[in-house]
Motif scaffolding. Structure first.
Motif, PDB file in Angstrom:
ATOM      1  N   GLY A 272      70.944  76.425  16.071  1.00  0.00           N
ATOM      2  CA  GLY A 272      71.140  77.565  16.665  1.00  0.00           C
ATOM      3  C   GLY A 272      70.209  78.526  15.607  1.00  0.00           C
ATOM      4  N   PRO A 273      69.075  78.923  16.173  1.00  0.00           N
ATOM      5  CA  PRO A 273      68.070  79.621  15.186  1.00  0.00           C
ATOM      6  C   PRO A 273      68.593  81.140  14.805  1.00  0.00           C
ATOM      7  CG  PRO A 273      66.647  78.678  17.144  1.00  0.00           C
ATOM      8  CD  PRO A 273      68.358  78.466  17.221  1.00  0.00           C
ATOM      9  N   LEU A 274      69.216  81.592  15.913  1.00  0.00           N
ATOM     10  CA  LEU A 274      69.383  83.129  15.633  1.00  0.00           C
ATOM     11  C   LEU A 274      70.488  83.433  14.488  1.00  0.00           C
ATOM     12  CD1 LEU A 274      68.997  86.172  16.189  1.00  0.00           C
ATOM     13  CD2 LEU A 274      70.640  85.668  18.121  1.00  0.00           C
ATOM     14  N   ASP A 275      71.532  82.672  14.513  1.00  0.00           N
ATOM     15  CA  ASP A 275      72.671  82.629  13.442  1.00  0.00           C
ATOM     16  C   ASP A 275      72.309  81.967  12.261  1.00  0.00           C
ATOM     17  OD1 ASP A 275      75.098  83.820  14.286  1.00  0.00           O
ATOM     18  OD2 ASP A 275      74.821  82.127  15.734  1.00  0.00           O
ATOM     19  N   LEU A 276      71.332  80.894  12.540  1.00  0.00           N
ATOM     20  CA  LEU A 276      70.559  80.168  11.101  1.00  0.00           C
ATOM     21  C   LEU A 276      69.947  81.222  10.184  1.00  0.00           C
ATOM     22  CD1 LEU A 276      70.587  77.453   9.922  1.00  0.00           C
ATOM     23  CD2 LEU A 276      68.312  77.031  11.027  1.00  0.00           C
TER      24      LEU A 276
ATOM     25  N   TYR B  42      67.913  88.372   8.227  1.00  0.00           N
ATOM     26  CA  TYR B  42      68.953  88.204   9.278  1.00  0.00           C
ATOM     27  C   TYR B  42      68.190  88.774  10.949  1.00  0.00           C
ATOM     28  CZ  TYR B  42      73.146  87.832  12.209  1.00  0.00           C
ATOM     29  OH  TYR B  42      74.082  87.768  13.025  1.00  0.00           O
ATOM     30  N   GLY B  43      68.173  87.833  11.627  1.00  0.00           N
ATOM     31  CA  GLY B  43      67.578  88.249  13.108  1.00  0.00           C
ATOM     32  C   GLY B  43      66.358  88.126  13.249  1.00  0.00           C
ATOM     33  N   ASP B  44      65.506  87.773  11.981  1.00  0.00           N
ATOM     34  CA  ASP B  44      64.027  87.696  12.133  1.00  0.00           C
ATOM     35  C   ASP B  44      63.749  86.143  12.573  1.00  0.00           C
ATOM     36  OD1 ASP B  44      61.159  87.592  12.107  1.00  0.00           O
ATOM     37  OD2 ASP B  44      61.033  88.192   9.914  1.00  0.00           O
ATOM     38  N   LEU B  45      63.475  85.893  13.863  1.00  0.00           N
ATOM     39  CA  LEU B  45      63.057  84.639  14.300  1.00  0.00           C
ATOM     40  C   LEU B  45      61.830  84.244  13.822  1.00  0.00           C
ATOM     41  CD1 LEU B  45      64.817  85.026  17.662  1.00  0.00           C
ATOM     42  CD2 LEU B  45      65.694  83.462  15.714  1.00  0.00           C
TER      43      LEU B  45
ATOM     44  N   GLU C 109      60.207  81.280   6.421  1.00  0.00           N
ATOM     45  CA  GLU C 109      61.472  80.789   5.632  1.00  0.00           C
ATOM     46  C   GLU C 109      62.483  80.171   6.584  1.00  0.00           C
ATOM     47  OE1 GLU C 109      65.089  81.362   2.588  1.00  0.00           O
ATOM     48  OE2 GLU C 109      63.864  83.038   3.002  1.00  0.00           O
ATOM     49  N   LEU C 110      62.820  80.841   7.741  1.00  0.00           N
ATOM     50  CA  LEU C 110      63.648  80.127   9.043  1.00  0.00           C
ATOM     51  C   LEU C 110      62.971  79.197   9.413  1.00  0.00           C
ATOM     52  CD1 LEU C 110      65.912  80.180  10.911  1.00  0.00           C
ATOM     53  CD2 LEU C 110      64.770  81.984  12.091  1.00  0.00           C
TER      54      LEU C 110
ATOM     55  N   GLY D  79      69.448  68.781  19.249  1.00  0.00           N
ATOM     56  CA  GLY D  79      69.324  69.693  20.308  1.00  0.00           C
ATOM     57  C   GLY D  79      68.945  71.101  19.836  1.00  0.00           C
ATOM     58  N   GLY D  80      68.665  72.034  20.253  1.00  0.00           N
ATOM     59  CA  GLY D  80      68.473  73.142  19.854  1.00  0.00           C
ATOM     60  C   GLY D  80      68.121  74.115  20.832  1.00  0.00           C
ATOM     61  N   ALA D  81      67.978  75.607  20.633  1.00  0.00           N
ATOM     62  CA  ALA D  81      67.601  76.484  21.253  1.00  0.00           C
ATOM     63  C   ALA D  81      65.994  77.081  21.176  1.00  0.00           C
ATOM     64  CB  ALA D  81      68.545  77.735  21.158  1.00  0.00           C
TER      65      ALA D  81
END
Length: 322
Positions: A242-246, A253-256, A260-261, A280-282
């Motif tokens: 889950g990329p957003l919470d990750l 935070y929140g930068d998709l 780094e993310l 799996g993933g979004a």
């Protein structure tokens, strides 16, 4: 207005539907009714004079859709098929029907964030089943048995557990979703909707073991670091990123779009694939679905009912030129 449902009304309703919907095995009411005249018999016991819609003589060739006819998502994924899905956040059966008609391979009813109760989730499930054979999962917060069991007994095809961070949480999820000996799911299959209110009691336990999909979401730095331990728990089928919470643990935070993310997601992908579990993933960008499937993803969510409504609403607004 009160409603009293009598057995003869149920029989008449079943007969009426059978004239329209296929069932080669269950529509021959003449075997159990006097003189082989189902219409006359039902009219006699009910006092109703409604004429049938459809050709009753063709009843043997008709068959109502059952939830047991839904394609087995777990077996499809384990066999290597790729599936695109969407989340449902609005807790609206009408919207769920529209999303189901669009043709998604799986729909996930949200019970983590959505302001809906269990009966609302069941209404969504029924709405989807009325128009589609798409499998339906439910997302819950954590792995509490009290959250998981009612959804499985209602007939959902699997559970997506948000933000798992340890092997202990993964074991709790497996215990809640599976019957003994693998888990500790309570034995309500004698009356549960998932087992057709007990009609499938003899076969449901075995079918549930084969078909219930168990998904652990990875949405934190702790979760990424525990991927190997979570994946090693028997009964976990898929780890879902889950990329957003990750982003709470990687970058801002929140930068998709942070580097780094992206590195963390790539690292998580590699560890999940190396574990042998399904990945799996979004999708951050739905345009990237082909590349994500090529990287080894089995299930990707690319949309939500809320997101599509926002996008469509904004696009439909006419802005007059200045």
């Amino acid at each position: 207005m009160s409603c009293t449902l009598r057995m003869e009304h149920i029989l008449l309703a079943r007969w009426s539907v059978a004239a329209l919907i296929p069932d080669p095995n269950e529509c021959d009411f003449s075997r159990k009714m006097p003189s082989g005249r189902p219409l006359a018999y039902l009219q006699k016991i009910t006092g109703l004079r409604s004429e049938p819609t459809g050709d009753f003589s063709r009843c043997r060739s008709h068959r109502p859709r059952r939830e047991t006819d839904v394609p087995n998502l777990r077996e499809r994924l384990l066999s290597g098929q790729k599936v695109q899905g969407a989340f449902l956040f609005l807790a609206c059966p009408d919207v769920a029907e529209i999303m189901a008609l669009a043709g998604y391979g799986v729909l996930i009813v949200d019970r983590e964030h959505a302001a809906a109760d269990l009966s609302g989730a069941l209404h969504e499930l029924r709405a989807i089943r009325s128009v589609s054979a798409a499998p339906v999962l439910a997302r819950v917060h954590g792995a509490a048995s009290s959250s998981v069991k009612p959804l499985l007994d209602a007939g959902f095809d699997g559970i997506v557990a948000a933000d798992l961070r340890s092997a202990a949480e993964a074991r709790a999820l497996v215990e809640a979703t599976h019957y003994p000996p693998l888990g500790r799911r309570g034995a309500q299959f004698t009356v549960s909707r998932a087992a057709r209110y007990g009609y499938d009691r003899a076969s449901y336990v075995d079918r549930a073991g084969r078909e219930i999909l168990v998904v652990a979401m990875i949405e934190s730095r702790e979760g990424v670091e525990a991927i190997a331990e979570i994946a090693a728990v028997d009964g976990i089928d898929m780890l879902f990123i889950g990329p957003l919470d990750l982003s709470s643990g990687y970058g801002r935070y929140g930068d998709l779009g942070s580097a780094e993310l992206k590195e963390a997601i790539a690292f998580a992908e590699q560890r999940i694939l190396a574990s042998g579990r399904l990945l799996g993933g979004a999708a951050i960008d739905p345009a990237n679905l082909p590349q994500m499937f090529d990287r080894g993803y089995s299930l990707i969510t690319s949309a939500s009912d809320t997101g599509l409504l926002v996008q469509g609403s904004k696009a439909a607004v006419y802005h007059a030129p200045h």
